[in-house]
Design an enzyme around this catalytic site. Structure first.
Site, short mmCIF file in Angstrom:
data_model
loop_
_atom_site.label_atom_id
_atom_site.label_comp_id
_atom_site.label_asym_id
_atom_site.label_seq_id
_atom_site.Cartn_x
_atom_site.Cartn_y
_atom_site.Cartn_z
N LYS A 1 6.42 0.70 4.56
CA LYS A 1 5.94 -0.15 5.66
C LYS A 1 6.70 0.12 6.96
O LYS A 1 7.80 0.66 6.97
CB LYS A 1 6.03 -1.63 5.26
CG LYS A 1 4.94 -1.99 4.24
CD LYS A 1 4.82 -3.47 4.00
CE LYS A 1 3.58 -3.76 3.16
NZ LYS A 1 3.47 -5.17 2.78
N ARG B 1 5.51 -3.51 -5.84
CA ARG B 1 4.19 -2.90 -5.59
C ARG B 1 4.42 -1.68 -4.70
O ARG B 1 4.87 -1.82 -3.56
CB ARG B 1 3.28 -3.92 -4.91
CG ARG B 1 1.87 -3.42 -4.62
CD ARG B 1 1.03 -4.48 -3.92
NE ARG B 1 -0.32 -4.02 -3.64
CZ ARG B 1 -0.67 -3.34 -2.56
NH1 ARG B 1 0.25 -3.03 -1.64
NH2 ARG B 1 -1.92 -2.96 -2.38
#
Length: 277
Positions: A222, A256
């Site tokens: 991210k 995840r």
């Protein structure tokens, strides 16, 4: 012991597990467009299984900041053939579907999914809670401020940690009222948060254990990781591994990730640390 019930199988998440990401979107931030053929999808899933993924999370609606909105029909058209392909190829595969639409959640569970991952925690579809209660599947409840199209415009909190703790305690209570048994929370790194907000949440992640439900963390590649380092998402594997390590040390139960092998290695090392104290 913390367990979640997937298709009648009790998964012990007090020993951390890895969820592999399968994006079947043309525009996801890291791997959009990579998995649009049956061959590419099967190869990708087989690789994640071989590397140690417990769950596979399928997303057909890109929720990256500013992503294009697609219709329910389009999302379903992407999802159902892939679900049928995977359930016919991989026996007992534990499939999570990343959707905020209750009708899609219903159809996906009917076609082999065993878990729903909702980025909006019911905010974008008021029927989601009752649908999950009826389906009796684990529900990943994520926090997001705003919508994917606008969430990063100007995220604001007085105190992001205390606000999210209050928010989750309220939502968990509401879900229990509906009769939802298996709840997993996700603080939603990057979903309506500044870089500073994200790091405050990562630092104080252990406080969310007080809610007494499993904690899923989605940090993989991210912008909170690659922007401070002035690199790209493609170059952010090392940063992801570092962040996942911090998350596990602070109580995460499920990672995840795009990169299963490296996440499984992190889980193994942290387990070694915790069992040899």
């Amino acid at each position: 012991m913390k367990t979640i019930n997937c298709n009648g199988t009790l998964i012990d998440v007090s020993s951390p597990k890895v969820m592999g990401i399968l994006n079947i979107t043309p525009d996801s931030f890291f791997d959009g467009g990579n998995y649009l053929t049956n061959e590419a999808i099967l190869t990708r899933v087989q690789k994640m299984i071989d590397e140690g993924a417990t769950f596979i999370d399928i997303g057909a609606y890109s929720s990256r900041p500013g992503a294009s909105h697609i219709s329910e029909e389009e999302e379903l058209k992407r999802l159902l053939p892939v679900l049928k392909l995977l359930t016919s190829t991989f026996k007992d595969l534990l499939i999570s579907v990343d959707t905020f639409r209750s009708n899609i959640a219903q159809k996906c569970v009917e076609n082999g999914a065993c878990m729903i991952n909702d980025i909006s925690l019911g905010a974008l579809d008021k029927k989601m809670f009752s649908t999950i209660a009826k389906l009796q599947v684990p529900y990943i409840a994520m926090h997001m401020q705003g919508t994917p199209q606008h969430m990063q415009h100007n995220p604001t909190y007085q105190n992001v940690v205390t606000e999210l703790l209050y928010y989750f305690s309220k939502k968990i209570s509401e879900l229990r009222t509906f009769g939802v048994n298996d709840i997993v929370i996700d603080v939603g790194f990057g979903f309506g948060k500044t870089v500073a907000h994200n790091y405050q949440l990562l630092h104080h992640l252990n406080l969310f254990k007080t809610l007494d439900v499993p904690l899923l963390v989605g940090l993989s590649r991210k912008s909170m990781l690659y922007k401070p380092l002035k690199i790209t998402a493609q170059e952010a594997l090392n940063a992801t591994t570092t962040a996942n390590t911090i998350a596990l040390l602070n109580g995460a139960n499920i990672l995840r990730v795009h990169d299963v092998k490296q996440a499984v290695e992190v889980v193994t090392i942290v387990k070694m640390l915790n069992t040899n104290l």
